[in-house]
Design a protein around this motif. Structure first.
Motif, PDB file in Angstrom:
ATOM      1  N   GLU A   1     -53.473 -23.138  55.518  1.00  0.00           N
ATOM      2  CA  GLU A   1     -53.854 -23.628  54.174  1.00  0.00           C
ATOM      3  C   GLU A   1     -54.927 -22.918  53.310  1.00  0.00           C
ATOM      4  O   GLU A   1     -54.691 -22.489  52.283  1.00  0.00           O
ATOM      5  N   ALA A   2     -55.666 -22.334  54.095  1.00  0.00           N
ATOM      6  CA  ALA A   2     -56.739 -21.238  53.687  1.00  0.00           C
ATOM      7  C   ALA A   2     -56.035 -20.025  53.014  1.00  0.00           C
ATOM      8  O   ALA A   2     -56.468 -19.496  51.832  1.00  0.00           O
ATOM      9  N   TYR A   3     -55.145 -19.415  54.096  1.00  0.00           N
ATOM     10  CA  TYR A   3     -54.528 -18.159  53.727  1.00  0.00           C
ATOM     11  C   TYR A   3     -53.714 -18.308  52.287  1.00  0.00           C
ATOM     12  O   TYR A   3     -53.648 -17.452  51.512  1.00  0.00           O
ATOM     13  N   SER A   4     -53.077 -19.691  52.314  1.00  0.00           N
ATOM     14  CA  SER A   4     -52.304 -19.749  51.148  1.00  0.00           C
ATOM     15  C   SER A   4     -53.203 -19.806  49.868  1.00  0.00           C
ATOM     16  O   SER A   4     -52.666 -19.113  48.802  1.00  0.00           O
ATOM     17  N   ARG A   5     -54.429 -20.400  49.878  1.00  0.00           N
ATOM     18  CA  ARG A   5     -55.021 -20.380  48.617  1.00  0.00           C
ATOM     19  C   ARG A   5     -55.581 -18.897  48.467  1.00  0.00           C
ATOM     20  O   ARG A   5     -55.682 -18.483  47.400  1.00  0.00           O
ATOM     21  N   ILE A   6     -56.067 -18.243  49.694  1.00  0.00           N
ATOM     22  CA  ILE A   6     -56.657 -17.154  49.546  1.00  0.00           C
ATOM     23  C   ILE A   6     -55.564 -16.049  48.823  1.00  0.00           C
ATOM     24  O   ILE A   6     -56.032 -15.311  47.982  1.00  0.00           O
ATOM     25  N   HIS A   7     -54.375 -16.077  49.497  1.00  0.00           N
ATOM     26  CA  HIS A   7     -53.228 -15.482  48.977  1.00  0.00           C
ATOM     27  C   HIS A   7     -53.074 -15.354  47.308  1.00  0.00           C
ATOM     28  O   HIS A   7     -52.931 -14.154  46.783  1.00  0.00           O
ATOM     29  N   ASN A   8     -53.362 -16.464  46.951  1.00  0.00           N
ATOM     30  CA  ASN A   8     -52.996 -16.632  45.547  1.00  0.00           C
ATOM     31  C   ASN A   8     -54.395 -16.380  44.579  1.00  0.00           C
ATOM     32  O   ASN A   8     -54.115 -16.404  43.113  1.00  0.00           O
ATOM     33  N   ASP A   9     -55.332 -15.877  45.296  1.00  0.00           N
ATOM     34  CA  ASP A   9     -56.595 -15.535  44.549  1.00  0.00           C
ATOM     35  C   ASP A   9     -56.340 -14.479  43.954  1.00  0.00           C
ATOM     36  O   ASP A   9     -56.009 -12.939  44.379  1.00  0.00           O
ATOM     37  N   LYS A  10     -56.464 -14.113  42.323  1.00  0.00           N
ATOM     38  CA  LYS A  10     -56.266 -13.041  41.409  1.00  0.00           C
ATOM     39  C   LYS A  10     -57.365 -11.902  41.614  1.00  0.00           C
ATOM     40  O   LYS A  10     -57.382 -11.041  40.952  1.00  0.00           O
ATOM     41  N   ARG A  11     -58.503 -12.214  42.404  1.00  0.00           N
ATOM     42  CA  ARG A  11     -59.593 -11.406  42.572  1.00  0.00           C
ATOM     43  C   ARG A  11     -59.192 -10.306  43.323  1.00  0.00           C
ATOM     44  O   ARG A  11     -59.995  -9.062  43.799  1.00  0.00           O
ATOM     45  N   HIS A  12     -58.209 -10.511  44.290  1.00  0.00           N
ATOM     46  CA  HIS A  12     -57.596  -9.291  45.154  1.00  0.00           C
ATOM     47  C   HIS A  12     -56.019  -9.417  45.110  1.00  0.00           C
ATOM     48  O   HIS A  12     -55.335 -10.305  44.708  1.00  0.00           O
ATOM     49  N   THR A  13     -55.440  -8.395  45.609  1.00  0.00           N
ATOM     50  CA  THR A  13     -54.042  -7.900  45.481  1.00  0.00           C
ATOM     51  C   THR A  13     -53.465  -7.352  46.559  1.00  0.00           C
ATOM     52  O   THR A  13     -54.289  -6.921  47.431  1.00  0.00           O
ATOM     53  N   ASN A  14     -52.162  -7.022  46.591  1.00  0.00           N
ATOM     54  CA  ASN A  14     -51.695  -6.380  47.786  1.00  0.00           C
ATOM     55  C   ASN A  14     -52.048  -6.911  49.354  1.00  0.00           C
ATOM     56  O   ASN A  14     -52.433  -6.316  50.118  1.00  0.00           O
ATOM     57  N   VAL A  15     -52.099  -8.269  49.457  1.00  0.00           N
ATOM     58  CA  VAL A  15     -52.525  -9.077  50.625  1.00  0.00           C
ATOM     59  C   VAL A  15     -51.609  -8.995  51.839  1.00  0.00           C
ATOM     60  O   VAL A  15     -50.413  -9.379  51.689  1.00  0.00           O
ATOM     61  N   ILE A  16     -51.745  -8.322  52.791  1.00  0.00           N
ATOM     62  CA  ILE A  16     -50.964  -7.959  53.885  1.00  0.00           C
ATOM     63  C   ILE A  16     -51.412  -8.450  55.000  1.00  0.00           C
ATOM     64  O   ILE A  16     -52.603  -8.193  55.761  1.00  0.00           O
ATOM     65  N   ILE A  17     -50.631  -9.163  55.843  1.00  0.00           N
ATOM     66  CA  ILE A  17     -51.054  -9.872  57.038  1.00  0.00           C
ATOM     67  C   ILE A  17     -50.965  -8.608  58.096  1.00  0.00           C
ATOM     68  O   ILE A  17     -49.812  -7.926  58.317  1.00  0.00           O
ATOM     69  N   LEU A  18     -52.130  -8.466  58.780  1.00  0.00           N
ATOM     70  CA  LEU A  18     -52.139  -7.294  60.046  1.00  0.00           C
ATOM     71  C   LEU A  18     -51.684  -8.091  61.648  1.00  0.00           C
ATOM     72  O   LEU A  18     -51.381  -7.557  62.292  1.00  0.00           O
ATOM     73  N   ASP A  19     -52.336  -9.308  61.432  1.00  0.00           N
ATOM     74  CA  ASP A  19     -52.008  -9.835  62.913  1.00  0.00           C
ATOM     75  C   ASP A  19     -52.105 -11.716  62.415  1.00  0.00           C
ATOM     76  O   ASP A  19     -52.877 -11.935  61.698  1.00  0.00           O
ATOM     77  N   TYR A  20     -51.070 -12.366  63.197  1.00  0.00           N
ATOM     78  CA  TYR A  20     -51.283 -13.528  63.004  1.00  0.00           C
ATOM     79  C   TYR A  20     -50.705 -14.127  64.473  1.00  0.00           C
ATOM     80  O   TYR A  20     -49.581 -13.953  64.828  1.00  0.00           O
ATOM     81  N   GLU A  21     -51.700 -15.044  65.250  1.00  0.00           N
ATOM     82  CA  GLU A  21     -51.142 -15.454  66.670  1.00  0.00           C
ATOM     83  C   GLU A  21     -51.791 -16.575  67.117  1.00  0.00           C
ATOM     84  O   GLU A  21     -53.069 -16.716  66.749  1.00  0.00           O
ATOM     85  N   GLU A  22     -51.504 -17.093  68.106  1.00  0.00           N
ATOM     86  CA  GLU A  22     -52.141 -18.100  68.792  1.00  0.00           C
ATOM     87  C   GLU A  22     -53.198 -17.654  69.771  1.00  0.00           C
ATOM     88  O   GLU A  22     -52.766 -16.689  70.307  1.00  0.00           O
ATOM     89  N   ILE A  23     -54.372 -18.279  69.743  1.00  0.00           N
ATOM     90  CA  ILE A  23     -55.350 -17.941  70.618  1.00  0.00           C
ATOM     91  C   ILE A  23     -55.902 -18.958  71.713  1.00  0.00           C
ATOM     92  O   ILE A  23     -55.641 -20.112  71.067  1.00  0.00           O
ATOM     93  N   SER A  24     -56.644 -18.705  72.614  1.00  0.00           N
ATOM     94  CA  SER A  24     -56.934 -19.485  73.508  1.00  0.00           C
ATOM     95  C   SER A  24     -58.378 -19.962  73.227  1.00  0.00           C
ATOM     96  O   SER A  24     -58.894 -20.999  73.465  1.00  0.00           O
ATOM     97  N   SER A  25     -59.219 -19.198  72.391  1.00  0.00           N
ATOM     98  CA  SER A  25     -60.470 -19.470  72.147  1.00  0.00           C
ATOM     99  C   SER A  25     -61.126 -18.447  70.803  1.00  0.00           C
ATOM    100  O   SER A  25     -60.158 -17.480  70.705  1.00  0.00           O
ATOM    101  N   ARG A  26     -62.244 -18.935  70.124  1.00  0.00           N
ATOM    102  CA  ARG A  26     -62.532 -18.293  68.953  1.00  0.00           C
ATOM    103  C   ARG A  26     -63.484 -17.274  69.527  1.00  0.00           C
ATOM    104  O   ARG A  26     -64.219 -17.450  70.422  1.00  0.00           O
ATOM    105  N   VAL A  27     -63.528 -16.017  68.485  1.00  0.00           N
ATOM    106  CA  VAL A  27     -64.557 -15.079  69.026  1.00  0.00           C
ATOM    107  C   VAL A  27     -65.661 -15.020  67.710  1.00  0.00           C
ATOM    108  O   VAL A  27     -66.762 -14.538  67.943  1.00  0.00           O
TER     109      VAL A  27
END
Ligand SMILES: Cc1cc2nc3c(=O)[nH]c(=O)nc-3n(C[C@H](O)[C@H](O)[C@H](O)COP(=O)(O)O)c2cc1C
Length: 139
Positions: A61-87
């Motif tokens: 949901e957050a990425y979808s909002r961010i992606h539509n934000d006109k204050r930046h462009t050429n939004v490219i995902i470098l990594d998307y994965e399930e993780i076992s814990s936060r860093v």
């Protein structure tokens, strides 16, 4: 709900004015706290590199909002994965300004001594953000 990490890179547009950065961070921290999203945002006056971690649905949901934000462009995902814990659990959105993006760090994680996040693999981007985290004050 599965814990997920998303890392993307983007380029600033003319709609991003000097005061926009504060507005972005205020909105980010408010929404992210509500949605239990944590992460880090680095910015060098041209490119953004951001990591979001949290439940898969909230990160999407957050990425979808961010992606539509006109204050930046050429939004490219470098990594998307399930993780076992936060860093980045200590930060609703830790912020790393240009001064912390040193030539030494850039050369360590990319082919150049300037900040070129489009040229980074997801793994390098993640490692660089982990390095930057070491000097980040807690929220
Ligand atoms: C580079 C960048 C990073 C952002 N990061 C976040 C974020 O982590 N979380 C968030 O909710 N909004 C983030 N935003 C802002 C969203 O795009 C959007 O403006 C905001 O969530 C809308 O909030 P509002 O409905 O309260 O105005 C970011 C925007 C930009 C340009």
């Amino acid at each position: 709900m599965y814990l997920t990490r998303l890392i993307y890179v983007s380029t600033i547009t003319q709609l991003c004015r000097p005061e926009s950065l504060d507005e972005i961070l205020i909105a980010s921290r408010k929404h992210n706290e509500e949605d239990h999203i944590t992460g880090i945002l680095s910015f060098d006056e041209q490119y953004f590199l951001q990591c979001l971690e949290g439940s898969r649905s909230k990160v999407n949901e957050a990425y979808s909002r961010i992606h539509n934000d006109k204050r930046h462009t050429n939004v490219i995902i470098l990594d998307y994965e399930e993780i076992s814990s936060r860093v980045f659990g200590d930060w609703s959105m830790g912020y790393v300004p240009k001064s912390k993006l040193t030539a030494l760090l850039n050369i360590q994680f990319s082919g150049s001594d300037s900040f070129t996040p489009y040229e980074m693999s997801g793994a390098s981007a993640f490692q660089m953000l982990l390095e930057l985290k070491k000097n980040l004050p807690s929220d």
